[in-house]
Design an enzyme around this catalytic site. Sequence first.
Site, mmCIF file in Angstrom:
data_model
loop_
_atom_site.group_PDB
_atom_site.id
_atom_site.type_symbol
_atom_site.label_atom_id
_atom_site.label_comp_id
_atom_site.label_asym_id
_atom_site.label_seq_id
_atom_site.Cartn_x
_atom_site.Cartn_y
_atom_site.Cartn_z
ATOM 1 N N HIS A 162 -14.670 -14.188 44.844
ATOM 2 C CA HIS A 162 -15.687 -15.074 45.400
ATOM 3 C C HIS A 162 -16.303 -14.445 46.645
ATOM 4 O O HIS A 162 -15.762 -13.471 47.205
ATOM 5 C CB HIS A 162 -15.075 -16.431 45.720
ATOM 6 C CG HIS A 162 -14.710 -17.215 44.494
ATOM 7 N ND1 HIS A 162 -13.749 -18.191 44.481
ATOM 8 C CD2 HIS A 162 -15.187 -17.145 43.221
ATOM 9 C CE1 HIS A 162 -13.649 -18.701 43.265
ATOM 10 N NE2 HIS A 162 -14.500 -18.079 42.482
ATOM 11 N N LYS A 166 -15.073 -10.831 48.682
ATOM 12 C CA LYS A 166 -15.571 -9.555 48.160
ATOM 13 C C LYS A 166 -15.144 -8.383 49.041
ATOM 14 O O LYS A 166 -14.797 -7.310 48.538
ATOM 15 C CB LYS A 166 -17.086 -9.598 47.999
ATOM 16 C CG LYS A 166 -17.535 -10.572 46.907
ATOM 17 C CD LYS A 166 -18.999 -10.427 46.579
ATOM 18 C CE LYS A 166 -19.471 -11.540 45.642
ATOM 19 N NZ LYS A 166 -18.664 -11.671 44.421
ATOM 20 N N THR A 189 -17.260 -9.426 37.401
ATOM 21 C CA THR A 189 -18.428 -10.300 37.378
ATOM 22 C C THR A 189 -19.461 -9.834 38.390
ATOM 23 O O THR A 189 -19.117 -9.334 39.461
ATOM 24 C CB THR A 189 -18.032 -11.753 37.716
ATOM 25 O OG1 THR A 189 -17.273 -11.765 38.922
ATOM 26 C CG2 THR A 189 -17.209 -12.372 36.601
ATOM 27 N N THR A 192 -19.735 -8.336 42.341
ATOM 28 C CA THR A 192 -18.471 -7.616 42.531
ATOM 29 C C THR A 192 -18.473 -6.331 41.716
ATOM 30 O O THR A 192 -18.113 -5.258 42.220
ATOM 31 C CB THR A 192 -17.273 -8.495 42.122
ATOM 32 O OG1 THR A 192 -17.282 -9.688 42.902
ATOM 33 C CG2 THR A 192 -15.963 -7.761 42.339
ATOM 34 N N ASP A 223 -17.414 -15.744 34.404
ATOM 35 C CA ASP A 223 -16.036 -16.199 34.255
ATOM 36 C C ASP A 223 -15.733 -16.540 32.795
ATOM 37 O O ASP A 223 -14.652 -16.250 32.280
ATOM 38 C CB ASP A 223 -15.785 -17.439 35.122
ATOM 39 C CG ASP A 223 -15.778 -17.115 36.610
ATOM 40 O OD1 ASP A 223 -15.636 -15.934 36.961
ATOM 41 O OD2 ASP A 223 -15.912 -18.052 37.410
#
Length: 302
Positions: A162, A166, A189, A192, A223
């Site tokens: 999140h 990071k 994701t 990132t 996700d």
Amino acid sequence: MRLGLVANHLHHSHPKAALFRWLHRCETGIRELNLGLHTVGGTHDAIARAGCLTNYPALRRYPSGHEGGLVKLVAGIVGAVASNEVLDGAIYLVNPVDGSSLFPEALALKRQCIVHQKPFLSTVASACDWVEIERIRAGMKPDDGADPLHAMPSQTIAMIAHDAMKAPMMAFADKHFDLLSRFAFRVATGTTGKSLNELARKHGWPEEASWVTCYESGPMGGDAQIANLIFERRCQRLLFFENPHVPHQHEADIQLLERAVAATTDDTVCITCPASAIRWAEAAERRARLRPLRVDYVAGKD
């Protein structure tokens, strides 16, 4: 060391249930580590009925969940208890289709583990991996039975962080780049993943090849994409650095990812905070030096 231990009824309702699979695989390691297990009532009683951990003084019974046992585990994680009740983490084997995993006590246990940078182990594979990592850190020889968990050349690792997490993810990947590069595939994701690919260039990764396969951002379905990989047994390890201090607009997607992990309990290791990831990485590197694996090793087969 001391862990809280609770297993949903599904996971201790028959002799081959998840709780007993973990105990049978790891009882030797548990005894070697003299691991304290502070166990919620129903789980403790199931262990006694099954004849596991007999004459093991570090197995302690707490009240059942509805009588405050889970609350005592949360307090142990926070540390607002006597010194001999402070917990170093928790094992919570969740039934992915049972709403009790969303009870306030269960959510608080996970959240406080993340807040206090302690392991929250929600799968058999995670609990087995934790025991092996702590054995290695204690100077013990690698357990042959843990080899499938460390078969990185045949595995995929997913990395999710999140926004507020990071920077810790980048610092972790920078320090342990060589270890992460041993995995057959890396996925992440959104932002990132892009940041990880930029980091890889600094480590000399070829320009024409992506170090990480980038999926959508979490809110846009990333996700869910990784959850699908996990359900299909195509992702064996998940680093999920979650920020527990803010609500997330894609909370349903996060819960889907957590359900995928719980549903593949014997196959997926989930690491939920930077401190746990660092302990894993340091021990995994040491284990690899002590017990190098063949490049063609296939997880679960030799």
